[in-house]
Design an enzyme around this catalytic site. Structure first.
Site, PDB file in Angstrom:
ATOM      1  N   TYR A 140       0.860  -1.184   0.000  1.00 53.73           N
ATOM      2  CA  TYR A 140       0.000   0.000   0.000  1.00 53.73           C
ATOM      3  C   TYR A 140       0.897   1.234   0.000  1.00 53.73           C
ATOM      4  O   TYR A 140       1.483   1.592   1.017  1.00 53.73           O
ATOM      5  CB  TYR A 140      -0.901  -0.043   1.231  1.00 53.73           C
ATOM      6  CG  TYR A 140      -1.958   1.032   1.328  1.00 53.73           C
ATOM      7  CD1 TYR A 140      -2.212   1.922   0.281  1.00 53.73           C
ATOM      8  CD2 TYR A 140      -2.728   1.149   2.478  1.00 53.73           C
ATOM      9  CE1 TYR A 140      -3.179   2.893   0.384  1.00 53.73           C
ATOM     10  CE2 TYR A 140      -3.707   2.122   2.602  1.00 53.73           C
ATOM     11  CZ  TYR A 140      -3.932   2.989   1.555  1.00 53.73           C
ATOM     12  OH  TYR A 140      -4.904   3.957   1.670  1.00 53.73           O
ATOM     13  N   LYS A 170      -1.227  -1.118  -4.262  1.00 57.05           N
ATOM     14  CA  LYS A 170      -2.201  -0.040  -4.403  1.00 57.05           C
ATOM     15  C   LYS A 170      -1.440   1.271  -4.337  1.00 57.05           C
ATOM     16  O   LYS A 170      -0.734   1.535  -3.370  1.00 57.05           O
ATOM     17  CB  LYS A 170      -3.250  -0.078  -3.289  1.00 57.05           C
ATOM     18  CG  LYS A 170      -4.220   1.111  -3.368  1.00 57.05           C
ATOM     19  CD  LYS A 170      -5.108   1.212  -2.144  1.00 57.05           C
ATOM     20  CE  LYS A 170      -5.992   2.463  -2.240  1.00 57.05           C
ATOM     21  NZ  LYS A 170      -6.820   2.661  -1.028  1.00 57.05           N
ATOM     22  N   ILE A 211      -8.745   0.620  -6.608  1.00 56.13           N
ATOM     23  CA  ILE A 211      -9.162   0.607  -5.203  1.00 56.13           C
ATOM     24  C   ILE A 211      -9.319   2.071  -4.806  1.00 56.13           C
ATOM     25  O   ILE A 211      -8.348   2.732  -4.471  1.00 56.13           O
ATOM     26  CB  ILE A 211      -8.121  -0.086  -4.310  1.00 56.13           C
ATOM     27  CG1 ILE A 211      -7.854  -1.519  -4.787  1.00 56.13           C
ATOM     28  CG2 ILE A 211      -8.577  -0.084  -2.855  1.00 56.13           C
ATOM     29  CD1 ILE A 211      -6.707  -2.204  -4.047  1.00 56.13           C
TER      30      ILE A 211
END
Length: 303
Positions: A140, A170, A211
């Protein structure tokens, strides 16, 4: 063979009861609505979920509430970030035991000016302490909140050390150049923009999906981009999604998303947030809901 992680995985907003507890019933209802609106899976317990305001026990219970409601573990991509290695390992250990799609893992929080070596040691320790059923890991990248992110060199080192576990990233930094650099450097790595604002361009260059916080309110529109990015109307779809994103991004994003959800579900309790985060005031709520993009969105989901 384990399926690749692709498509739309909204970072699911967390509803709270009047006493401040996580409202599992409303959480699961929202997750079901997102799946019905076209989400491929659910990125629960992320930034938009206010996960950093939840205890480890509350996060485990949020994961379990989805399973108890019949949502398959393979549809879940829980956030597993924490400042302490032991806490950061506890969630993927639990998630791996029930068979989630992957865990979404940011760099350790709070400390600044960290070296790649330090972040590598943290991630490696989390993986090793998560036990034999450790799930796949989605990195992330959110440097504006975590203090720093994942350099290409660090990603490469983690992939080399854990080739079957570190499977994607992400990117919530909001810079397309970084997204593209990761896609170009690591063929087959599942790269997800953390906002849909350049999704068509990213998909044309090999992104795996999206996302995005605003998927909580516009899952149908973003799913439409994912399904039709090769079509002639792709840019028009992108423009429509961007108008919705801009409307909520121009305010406090998490509070703005919850304001729209409260309107959609006709449930003012959805506006409740955990301090230090606060709901939008009445004037800001009225202005947001009067925005043409938001008004049109709410009309479309009510139809």
């Amino acid at each position: 063979m384990t399926p690749a992680i692709t498509g739309l995985w909204p970072p699911v907003s967390t509803p709270f009861a009047d006493d401040g507890a996580v409202d599992a019933r409303r959480l699961v209802h929202h997750s079901r609505t997102l799946l019905a609106d076209g989400a491929h899976g659910l990125a629960i317990l992320g930034t938009t979920s206010e996960a950093n305001s939840l205890t480890l026990d509350e996060r485990r219970k949020a994961i379990d509430a989805h399973l108890e409601a019949g949502i398959p573990a393979a549809k879940l991509l829980p956030g597993t970030g924490a400042a302490a290695i032991g806490d950061a390992a506890a969630l993927p250990r639990h998630a791996g035991e029930i068979g989630v799609a992957a865990g979404l893992l940011p760099p350790p929080l709070f400390y600044k000016k960290r070296s790649d070596e330090g972040v590598y040691a943290f991630i490696a320790s989390v993986i090793e302490r998560s036990g034999p059923k450790v799930p796949r890991i989605m990195l992330y990248h959110i440097p504006q909140m975590a203090g720093d992110g994942f350099s290409l060199e660090l990603i490469g080192r983690l992939r080399e050390a854990f080739p079957d576990l570190v499977v994607g990233l992400k990117d919530s930094a909001g810079a397309y150049d970084y997204t593209k650099s990761v896609i170009d450097a690591f063929p087959g790595f599942a790269v997800f923009p953390g906002a849909e604002v350049y999704l068509v361009k990213a998909l044309r260059n090999g992104a795996a999906g999206c996302i995005s916080a605003s998927a909580n309110i516009n899952a149908r529109g973003i799913r439409g981009i994912l399904d039709h990015w090769r079509d002639a109307d792709a840019d028009a779809r992108q423009e429509a999604a961007n108008a919705i994103r801009k409307a909520v991004e121009g305010r406090t994003m998490i509070a703005a998303v919850k304001t729209v959800l409260a309107e959609r579900y006709r449930d003012g309790g959805w506006r409740t947030m955990r301090p230090p985060l606060m709901a939008l005031d009445a004037e800001a709520r009225a202005a947001l809901l009067a925005n043409p993009a938001i008004a049109g969105l709410l009309e479309s989901v009510a139809a």
